[in-house]
Design an enzyme around this catalytic site. Structure first.
Site, PDB file in Angstrom:
ATOM      1  N   GLU A   1      -5.061  -4.777  10.706  1.00 26.88           N
ATOM      2  CA  GLU A   1      -4.044  -3.754  10.888  1.00 26.88           C
ATOM      3  C   GLU A   1      -4.324  -2.988  12.184  1.00 26.88           C
ATOM      4  O   GLU A   1      -5.149  -2.060  12.189  1.00 26.88           O
ATOM      5  CB  GLU A   1      -4.058  -2.762   9.717  1.00 26.88           C
ATOM      6  CG  GLU A   1      -3.798  -3.400   8.367  1.00 26.88           C
ATOM      7  CD  GLU A   1      -3.265  -2.383   7.368  1.00 26.88           C
ATOM      8  OE1 GLU A   1      -2.187  -2.635   6.825  1.00 26.88           O
ATOM      9  OE2 GLU A   1      -3.902  -1.348   7.156  1.00 26.88           O
TER      10      GLU A   1
ATOM     11  N   SER B   1       3.700  -2.060  10.278  1.00 26.31           N
ATOM     12  CA  SER B   1       5.149  -2.152  10.514  1.00 26.31           C
ATOM     13  C   SER B   1       5.744  -3.495  10.098  1.00 26.31           C
ATOM     14  O   SER B   1       6.686  -3.986  10.731  1.00 26.31           O
ATOM     15  CB  SER B   1       5.482  -1.839  11.980  1.00 26.31           C
ATOM     16  OG  SER B   1       5.106  -0.508  12.290  1.00 26.31           O
TER      17      SER B   1
ATOM     18  N   HIS C   1      -9.534   1.076   5.067  1.00 26.49           N
ATOM     19  CA  HIS C   1      -8.260   1.286   5.765  1.00 26.49           C
ATOM     20  C   HIS C   1      -8.496   2.226   6.942  1.00 26.49           C
ATOM     21  O   HIS C   1      -9.312   3.137   6.868  1.00 26.49           O
ATOM     22  CB  HIS C   1      -7.230   1.874   4.796  1.00 26.49           C
ATOM     23  CG  HIS C   1      -5.848   1.842   5.351  1.00 26.49           C
ATOM     24  ND1 HIS C   1      -5.406   2.746   6.283  1.00 26.49           N
ATOM     25  CD2 HIS C   1      -4.822   0.988   5.138  1.00 26.49           C
ATOM     26  CE1 HIS C   1      -4.162   2.456   6.609  1.00 26.49           C
ATOM     27  NE2 HIS C   1      -3.781   1.395   5.925  1.00 26.49           N
TER      28      HIS C   1
ATOM     29  N   GLY D   1       2.949  -1.162   4.220  1.00 29.47           N
ATOM     30  CA  GLY D   1       2.969   0.271   3.894  1.00 29.47           C
ATOM     31  C   GLY D   1       4.373   0.719   3.535  1.00 29.47           C
ATOM     32  O   GLY D   1       4.861   0.459   2.434  1.00 29.47           O
ATOM     33  N   GLY D   2       5.036   1.375   4.477  1.00 24.95           N
ATOM     34  CA  GLY D   2       6.341   1.988   4.217  1.00 24.95           C
ATOM     35  C   GLY D   2       7.341   1.081   3.524  1.00 24.95           C
ATOM     36  O   GLY D   2       8.036   1.517   2.588  1.00 24.95           O
TER      37      GLY D   2
ATOM     38  N   GLU E   1      -6.886   4.634   7.957  1.00 25.01           N
ATOM     39  CA  GLU E   1      -6.672   6.043   7.623  1.00 25.01           C
ATOM     40  C   GLU E   1      -7.904   6.635   6.946  1.00 25.01           C
ATOM     41  O   GLU E   1      -8.140   7.840   7.014  1.00 25.01           O
ATOM     42  CB  GLU E   1      -5.406   6.188   6.760  1.00 25.01           C
ATOM     43  CG  GLU E   1      -4.158   5.976   7.607  1.00 25.01           C
ATOM     44  CD  GLU E   1      -2.955   5.423   6.883  1.00 25.01           C
ATOM     45  OE1 GLU E   1      -2.914   5.465   5.640  1.00 25.01           O
ATOM     46  OE2 GLU E   1      -2.049   4.912   7.575  1.00 25.01           O
TER      47      GLU E   1
ATOM     48  N   ASN F   1       0.871  -1.178   0.000  1.00 25.50           N
ATOM     49  CA  ASN F   1       0.000   0.000   0.000  1.00 25.50           C
ATOM     50  C   ASN F   1       0.907   1.226   0.000  1.00 25.50           C
ATOM     51  O   ASN F   1       1.497   1.556   1.023  1.00 25.50           O
ATOM     52  CB  ASN F   1      -0.894  -0.037   1.255  1.00 25.50           C
ATOM     53  CG  ASN F   1      -1.743   1.206   1.393  1.00 25.50           C
ATOM     54  OD1 ASN F   1      -1.788   2.051   0.491  1.00 25.50           O
ATOM     55  ND2 ASN F   1      -2.424   1.334   2.523  1.00 25.50           N
ATOM     56  N   TRP F   2       0.990   1.854  -1.152  1.00 21.26           N
ATOM     57  CA  TRP F   2       1.894   3.004  -1.261  1.00 21.26           C
ATOM     58  C   TRP F   2       1.323   4.245  -0.577  1.00 21.26           C
ATOM     59  O   TRP F   2       2.015   5.230  -0.412  1.00 21.26           O
ATOM     60  CB  TRP F   2       2.180   3.302  -2.740  1.00 21.26           C
ATOM     61  CG  TRP F   2       3.205   2.398  -3.375  1.00 21.26           C
ATOM     62  CD1 TRP F   2       3.657   1.203  -2.895  1.00 21.26           C
ATOM     63  CD2 TRP F   2       3.924   2.640  -4.592  1.00 21.26           C
ATOM     64  NE1 TRP F   2       4.600   0.674  -3.739  1.00 21.26           N
ATOM     65  CE2 TRP F   2       4.783   1.533  -4.803  1.00 21.26           C
ATOM     66  CE3 TRP F   2       3.928   3.655  -5.552  1.00 21.26           C
ATOM     67  CZ2 TRP F   2       5.638   1.436  -5.905  1.00 21.26           C
ATOM     68  CZ3 TRP F   2       4.766   3.558  -6.655  1.00 21.26           C
ATOM     69  CH2 TRP F   2       5.612   2.462  -6.826  1.00 21.26           C
ATOM     70  N   LYS F   3       0.053   4.220  -0.201  1.00 20.88           N
ATOM     71  CA  LYS F   3      -0.595   5.401   0.403  1.00 20.88           C
ATOM     72  C   LYS F   3      -0.352   6.618  -0.504  1.00 20.88           C
ATOM     73  O   LYS F   3      -0.298   6.459  -1.716  1.00 20.88           O
ATOM     74  CB  LYS F   3      -0.102   5.603   1.837  1.00 20.88           C
ATOM     75  CG  LYS F   3      -0.255   4.309   2.653  1.00 20.88           C
ATOM     76  CD  LYS F   3      -0.028   4.475   4.117  1.00 20.88           C
ATOM     77  CE  LYS F   3      -0.227   3.141   4.822  1.00 20.88           C
ATOM     78  NZ  LYS F   3      -0.116   3.242   6.272  1.00 20.88           N
TER      79      LYS F   3
ATOM     80  N   GLY G   1       2.898   2.331  10.812  1.00 18.38           N
ATOM     81  CA  GLY G   1       3.891   3.395  10.672  1.00 18.38           C
ATOM     82  C   GLY G   1       4.629   3.728  11.953  1.00 18.38           C
ATOM     83  O   GLY G   1       5.307   4.756  12.036  1.00 18.38           O
TER      84      GLY G   1
HETATM   85  P1  13P Z   1       3.203   0.441   7.594  1.00 16.10           P
HETATM   86  O1  13P Z   1       3.681  -0.858   6.998  1.00 16.10           O
HETATM   87  O2  13P Z   1       3.920   1.639   7.061  1.00 16.10           O
HETATM   88  O3  13P Z   1       3.159   0.363   9.092  1.00 16.10           O
HETATM   89  O4  13P Z   1       1.674   0.647   7.105  1.00 16.10           O
HETATM   90  C1  13P Z   1       0.785  -0.410   7.237  1.00 16.10           C
HETATM   91  C2  13P Z   1      -0.459  -0.089   6.492  1.00 16.10           C
HETATM   92  O5  13P Z   1      -1.236   0.764   6.893  1.00 16.10           O
HETATM   93  C3  13P Z   1      -0.706  -0.807   5.230  1.00 16.10           C
HETATM   94  O6  13P Z   1      -1.990  -0.595   4.782  1.00 16.10           O
END
Ligand code: 13P
Length: 248
Positions: free
Chosen positions: A165, A210, A95, A231-232, A97, A11-13, A171
């Site tokens: 999640e 993470s 998600h 994510g990251g 977010e 997930n590149w956000k 993050g």
């Molecule tokens: P991180 O891997 O950056 O913690 O993000 C997880 C996430 O929200 C994937 O959708």
């Protein structure tokens, strides 16, 4: 019953410009033999070009959200059919977010799931508790409630996955312990089987929050973990590929 085929989705956000398509190409070039399905979910504006760049490779492209209506006066929004039209095969829905930043409720997520299915997209439905909810001993109740509320009966017979999640692990570099992950994934599995019957044993339950090369192997080996939503660490091809490798 055989274990579900794992899904490793990045997930590149809100990260990535056209220059970042090189990272996606590097993922496709390096993915090699894996038992996992691999997907990248970039910002919507990159989907078309990424789908073209990855055509003929095993790496799938997905969206990060889509609207519950097919079309209309919804300034700034994107429908599931639009994502599918430019080459997306999957879509992340619910998600945290989006739940927190856009006040998306379980009911709205469920309507988005129905619209995604109608457009032929494979939903990845996200659930997860906040730190306050975990500290209050409510994590299991909150998450299983989200699973009941966000997964409509229309999913029966379709390919989809659930991503657990924990909000406090996103993050932050923090992760639940392996027994905590297993406890939650078993509870999600039981809820899925309650809702959809034994066929729900084939639904991958992804862990997200993470995930990185150094913890991926342990997390992916945990009971009822059927992949990862990353994510990251999905922004760098080498890190993402190390996580794919950890899936076996
Ligand atoms: P991180 O891997 O950056 O913690 O993000 C997880 C996430 O929200 C994937 O959708």
């Amino acid at each position: 019953m055989t274990a579900p085929q794992p899904l490793i989705a990045g997930n590149w956000k809100m990260n990535g410009l056209t220059a970042s398509l090189a990272e996606a190409r590097a993922v496709a070039e390096g993915v090699g033999a894996t038992r996992a399905r691999v997907a990248i979910c970039p910002p919507a504006v990159l989907i078309h070009q990424m789908a073209d760049a990855l055509a003929g490779t095993p790496v799938l492209v997905g969206g990060q959200d889509s609207h519950e209506e097919e079309a209309g006066a919804f300034t700034g929004d994107i429908s599931a059919a639009m994502l599918a039209d430019v080459g997306a095969r999957l879509v992340i829905l619910g998600h945290s977010e989006r739940r927190a930043g856009y006040r998306e409720t379980d009911g709205r997520v469920a309507r988005k799931v129905v619209a995604a299915l109608r457009a032929g997209l494979e939903p990845i439905v996200c659930v997860g508790e906040t730190l306050e909810e975990r500290k209050a001993g409510q994590a299991l109740a909150v998450v299983t409630g989200q699973v009941r509320g966000s997964l409509p009966s229309e999913l029966a017979g379709h390919r989809f996955s659930v991503a657990y999640e924990p909000v406090w692990a996103i993050g932050t570099g923090l992760t639940p312990t392996t027994p905590e992950i297993e406890e939650m994934h078993r509870a999600i599995r039981a809820t899925l089987v309650e809702s959809f019957g034994p066929a729900a044993r084939a639904v991958p339950i992804l862990y997200g929050g993470s995930v990185k090369p150094s913890n991926a192997e342990e997390i992916l080996a945990a009971d009822e973990v059927g992949g990862a939503l990353v994510g990251g660490a999905s922004l760098k091809a080498s890190d993402f590929l190390a996580i794919v490798k950890a899936a076996g």
